[in-house]
Design a protein around this motif. Structure first.
Motif, PDB file in Angstrom:
ATOM      1  N   ARG A   8     -75.846 -46.412  60.240  1.00  0.00           N
ATOM      2  CA  ARG A   8     -74.391 -46.480  60.374  1.00  0.00           C
ATOM      3  C   ARG A   8     -74.014 -46.968  61.779  1.00  0.00           C
ATOM      4  N   PHE A   9     -74.640 -46.390  62.795  1.00  0.00           N
ATOM      5  CA  PHE A   9     -74.343 -46.781  64.175  1.00  0.00           C
ATOM      6  C   PHE A   9     -74.757 -48.227  64.440  1.00  0.00           C
ATOM      7  N   GLN A  10     -75.938 -48.625  63.943  1.00  0.00           N
ATOM      8  CA  GLN A  10     -76.430 -49.976  64.185  1.00  0.00           C
ATOM      9  C   GLN A  10     -75.534 -51.030  63.554  1.00  0.00           C
ATOM     10  N   ILE A  11     -75.024 -50.763  62.353  1.00  0.00           N
ATOM     11  CA  ILE A  11     -74.116 -51.709  61.694  1.00  0.00           C
ATOM     12  C   ILE A  11     -72.827 -51.839  62.493  1.00  0.00           C
ATOM     13  N   LEU A  12     -72.239 -50.729  62.858  1.00  0.00           N
ATOM     14  CA  LEU A  12     -70.974 -50.756  63.582  1.00  0.00           C
ATOM     15  C   LEU A  12     -71.142 -51.404  64.954  1.00  0.00           C
ATOM     16  N   ALA A  13     -72.237 -51.067  65.651  1.00  0.00           N
ATOM     17  CA  ALA A  13     -72.475 -51.638  66.984  1.00  0.00           C
ATOM     18  C   ALA A  13     -72.715 -53.140  66.910  1.00  0.00           C
ATOM     19  N   THR A  14     -73.444 -53.577  65.889  1.00  0.00           N
ATOM     20  CA  THR A  14     -73.718 -55.012  65.730  1.00  0.00           C
ATOM     21  C   THR A  14     -72.435 -55.781  65.452  1.00  0.00           C
ATOM     22  N   CYS A  15     -71.578 -55.219  64.604  1.00  0.00           N
ATOM     23  CA  CYS A  15     -70.283 -55.856  64.334  1.00  0.00           C
ATOM     24  C   CYS A  15     -69.446 -55.954  65.611  1.00  0.00           C
ATOM     25  N   ALA A  16     -69.464 -54.889  66.413  1.00  0.00           N
ATOM     26  CA  ALA A  16     -68.711 -54.895  67.670  1.00  0.00           C
ATOM     27  C   ALA A  16     -69.230 -55.975  68.614  1.00  0.00           C
ATOM     28  N   VAL A  17     -70.548 -56.144  68.668  1.00  0.00           N
ATOM     29  CA  VAL A  17     -71.141 -57.189  69.520  1.00  0.00           C
ATOM     30  C   VAL A  17     -70.700 -58.570  69.057  1.00  0.00           C
ATOM     31  N   LEU A  18     -70.738 -58.810  67.756  1.00  0.00           N
ATOM     32  CA  LEU A  18     -70.332 -60.109  67.217  1.00  0.00           C
ATOM     33  C   LEU A  18     -68.852 -60.380  67.480  1.00  0.00           C
ATOM     34  N   ILE A  19     -68.025 -59.356  67.351  1.00  0.00           N
ATOM     35  CA  ILE A  19     -66.591 -59.518  67.610  1.00  0.00           C
ATOM     36  C   ILE A  19     -66.345 -59.831  69.083  1.00  0.00           C
ATOM     37  N   PHE A 278     -77.864 -65.909  65.986  1.00  0.00           N
ATOM     38  CA  PHE A 278     -78.244 -65.919  64.572  1.00  0.00           C
ATOM     39  C   PHE A 278     -79.149 -64.736  64.244  1.00  0.00           C
ATOM     40  N   LEU A 279     -80.012 -64.346  65.186  1.00  0.00           N
ATOM     41  CA  LEU A 279     -80.867 -63.182  64.975  1.00  0.00           C
ATOM     42  C   LEU A 279     -80.045 -61.893  64.869  1.00  0.00           C
ATOM     43  N   VAL A 280     -78.951 -61.819  65.625  1.00  0.00           N
ATOM     44  CA  VAL A 280     -78.046 -60.664  65.521  1.00  0.00           C
ATOM     45  C   VAL A 280     -77.441 -60.606  64.121  1.00  0.00           C
ATOM     46  N   ILE A 281     -77.067 -61.770  63.579  1.00  0.00           N
ATOM     47  CA  ILE A 281     -76.514 -61.836  62.225  1.00  0.00           C
ATOM     48  C   ILE A 281     -77.567 -61.416  61.196  1.00  0.00           C
ATOM     49  N   VAL A 282     -78.802 -61.869  61.381  1.00  0.00           N
ATOM     50  CA  VAL A 282     -79.894 -61.480  60.476  1.00  0.00           C
ATOM     51  C   VAL A 282     -80.140 -59.975  60.560  1.00  0.00           C
ATOM     52  N   PHE A 283     -80.078 -59.428  61.770  1.00  0.00           N
ATOM     53  CA  PHE A 283     -80.260 -57.983  61.957  1.00  0.00           C
ATOM     54  C   PHE A 283     -79.189 -57.207  61.195  1.00  0.00           C
ATOM     55  N   LEU A 284     -77.941 -57.676  61.279  1.00  0.00           N
ATOM     56  CA  LEU A 284     -76.858 -57.016  60.548  1.00  0.00           C
ATOM     57  C   LEU A 284     -77.118 -57.068  59.050  1.00  0.00           C
ATOM     58  N   ARG A 286     -79.986 -57.282  57.532  1.00  0.00           N
ATOM     59  CA  ARG A 286     -81.103 -56.367  57.225  1.00  0.00           C
ATOM     60  C   ARG A 286     -80.611 -54.925  57.133  1.00  0.00           C
ATOM     61  N   LYS A 287     -79.760 -54.509  58.063  1.00  0.00           N
ATOM     62  CA  LYS A 287     -79.250 -53.139  58.051  1.00  0.00           C
ATOM     63  C   LYS A 287     -78.332 -52.895  56.860  1.00  0.00           C
ATOM     64  N   ASN A 288     -77.525 -53.904  56.530  1.00  0.00           N
ATOM     65  CA  ASN A 288     -76.669 -53.779  55.349  1.00  0.00           C
ATOM     66  C   ASN A 288     -77.492 -53.661  54.074  1.00  0.00           C
ATOM     67  N   PHE A 348     -63.053 -55.150  56.372  1.00  0.00           N
ATOM     68  CA  PHE A 348     -62.908 -54.307  55.176  1.00  0.00           C
ATOM     69  C   PHE A 348     -64.261 -54.144  54.479  1.00  0.00           C
ATOM     70  N   PHE A 349     -65.004 -55.241  54.354  1.00  0.00           N
ATOM     71  CA  PHE A 349     -66.349 -55.167  53.761  1.00  0.00           C
ATOM     72  C   PHE A 349     -67.213 -54.145  54.502  1.00  0.00           C
ATOM     73  N   ILE A 350     -67.165 -54.208  55.824  1.00  0.00           N
ATOM     74  CA  ILE A 350     -67.990 -53.297  56.633  1.00  0.00           C
ATOM     75  C   ILE A 350     -67.542 -51.851  56.428  1.00  0.00           C
ATOM     76  N   GLY A 351     -66.232 -51.631  56.313  1.00  0.00           N
ATOM     77  CA  GLY A 351     -65.735 -50.281  56.031  1.00  0.00           C
ATOM     78  C   GLY A 351     -66.280 -49.744  54.718  1.00  0.00           C
ATOM     79  N   VAL A 352     -66.333 -50.615  53.698  1.00  0.00           N
ATOM     80  CA  VAL A 352     -66.890 -50.224  52.394  1.00  0.00           C
ATOM     81  C   VAL A 352     -68.374 -49.891  52.534  1.00  0.00           C
ATOM     82  N   ILE A 353     -69.097 -50.718  53.281  1.00  0.00           N
ATOM     83  CA  ILE A 353     -70.538 -50.488  53.472  1.00  0.00           C
ATOM     84  C   ILE A 353     -70.786 -49.180  54.217  1.00  0.00           C
ATOM     85  N   LEU A 354     -69.999 -48.918  55.257  1.00  0.00           N
ATOM     86  CA  LEU A 354     -70.151 -47.672  56.007  1.00  0.00           C
ATOM     87  C   LEU A 354     -69.827 -46.462  55.127  1.00  0.00           C
ATOM     88  N   ARG A 355     -68.820 -46.596  54.274  1.00  0.00           N
ATOM     89  CA  ARG A 355     -68.493 -45.516  53.342  1.00  0.00           C
ATOM     90  C   ARG A 355     -69.657 -45.264  52.392  1.00  0.00           C
TER      91      ARG A 355
END
Length: 363
Positions: A8-19, A278-284, A286-288, A348-355
């Motif tokens: 959960r933390f890794q997904i949210l942190a990765t999204c924050a980095v990309l943003i 691109f590796l950050v995107i691949v990491f996201l 993988r976690k998803n 919104f997609f990420i919110g669904v995934i975190l839920r």
């Protein structure tokens, strides 16, 4: 042993980095576009920052909604999407396309909602009809037709990029959901010629394909954007020119803050920076996927898989378009490119995934 809280933390942190990367490069690339439109230099940056705030609010709302709620209202959501895709065809167009519904305080793109609708509907259908998916008439065909209706409305706009994205994600979900490969190939045999015919319909699109194959035949016309993108990527070399030092963003590369933002990132950070992104995107991704396949519930597993795959494929297509490997599709780089509807829907997609991760703990 997979730690659910860590994912959960890794997904949210990765999204924050990309943003954050997106905000940096929107600030860095959009000034020339703002000047051309006679706006303040910070116009696009400020708007995107507002989009980010709205996106996080939407993420939090999505995080609070149980996944079964979406399933309960899957058909109302489907028909709402259908109506909006019809309504948008009667809206004022821009650059030859009718993709946006203009409301008093916001501009909304129904095709972004259609991405979620297709994934939600297929996750529900593939779970509900899991014992009939090997039957073409009772299992595979009905879902294919309904997805085809939404895809057809989007291609009429026209938005060939989003249509292709939805079709690819739908076929992949069919494969993961247990449909016969022979049925999928049969539909592909019907859909592919139709999409090729739509792609080649009209002299403009034929010229666009020809210029993708050889952009230098019309270097100041249809081939211009691709040539400038390739120049941007190539001039970055291994280490890049440095943040803020792009020359292509200075009125040379159109849509540098949206459809071609990855080209500017490659120019300023080089092969190393672009590869790391691109590796950050691949990491996201993988976690998803880990979040998806933790579920025993097939509906939840397919829903999260579909959303995860959609984000990744769109990123993949964006990068390949910038490098001239695929024709120009008009697809943004998720989390990074400028765009309100795209960012908010992706959040919104990420919110669904975190839920969904929280609901794993309750299974």
């Amino acid at each position: 042993m997979i730690n659910i809280r860590d994912i959960r933390f890794q997904i949210l942190a990765t999204c924050a980095v990309l943003i954050m990367i997106g905000l940096i490069f929107i600030y860095n690339t959009s000034a020339t576009q703002a000047i051309r439109l006679e706006r303040n230099e910070l116009y696009f940056f400020i708007k995107q920052f507002i989009h980010v705030i709205l996106g996080f609010i939407v993420l939090l709302v999505a995080y609070k909604i149980p996944l079964e709620v979406y399933r309960k209202y899957v058909m109302p959501i489907f028909f709402l999407t259908l109506i909006l895709l019809i309504v948008v065809l009667f809206m004022p167009g821009a650059n030859g396309a009718k993709r946006w519904i203009h409301l008093p305080f916001v501009t909304f793109q129904p095709s972004e909602l259609a991405k979620f609708t297709v994934v939600l509907y297929l996750a529900h259908y593939l779970d509900k009809k899991h014992d009939k998916m090997w039957d073409f008439m009772k299992g595979f065909l009905p879902a294919s037709l309904l997805v085809g209706i939404l895809a057809s409305l989007i291609i009429i706009e026209p938005d060939f990029g989003t249509t292709t994205l939805i079709v690819v994600v739908a076929f992949t979900m069919f494969i993961v959901g247990g449909a016969r490969i022979s049925h999928i190939l049969g539909i592909v045999g019907v859909v592919l010629p139709v999409m090729i015919a739509a792609l080649l319909a009209g002299e403009y699109r034929k010229a666009r394909i020809a210029n993708f194959m050889d952009p230098w035949q019309d270097p100041y016309g249809m081939g211009y954007q691709l040539i400038q993108s390739l120049a941007s990527v190539g001039s970055g070399g291994i280490f890049g020119k440095g943040i803020g030092n792009s020359t292509q963003k200075l009125f040379f590369l159109p849509e540098a803050h949206t459809d071609f933002i990855y080209a500017i990132i490659a120019e300023e950070t080089g092969l190393i920076g672009a590869s790391l992104l691109f590796l950050v995107i691949v990491f996201l991704f993988r976690k998803n996927l880990q979040a998806a396949f933790m579920h025993e519930d097939k509906f939840k597993r397919l829903l999260v898989f579909g959303l995860s795959f959609l984000i990744f494929v769109q990123s993949f297509v964006h990068v390949f378009v910038v490098m001239g490997i695929l024709p120009t599709k008009g697809l943004t780089l998720p989390f990074v490119s400028y765009g309100g509807s795209a960012l908010i829907v992706t959040m919104f997609f990420i919110g669904v995934i975190l839920r969904s991760i929280d609901e794993v703990e309750k299974e």
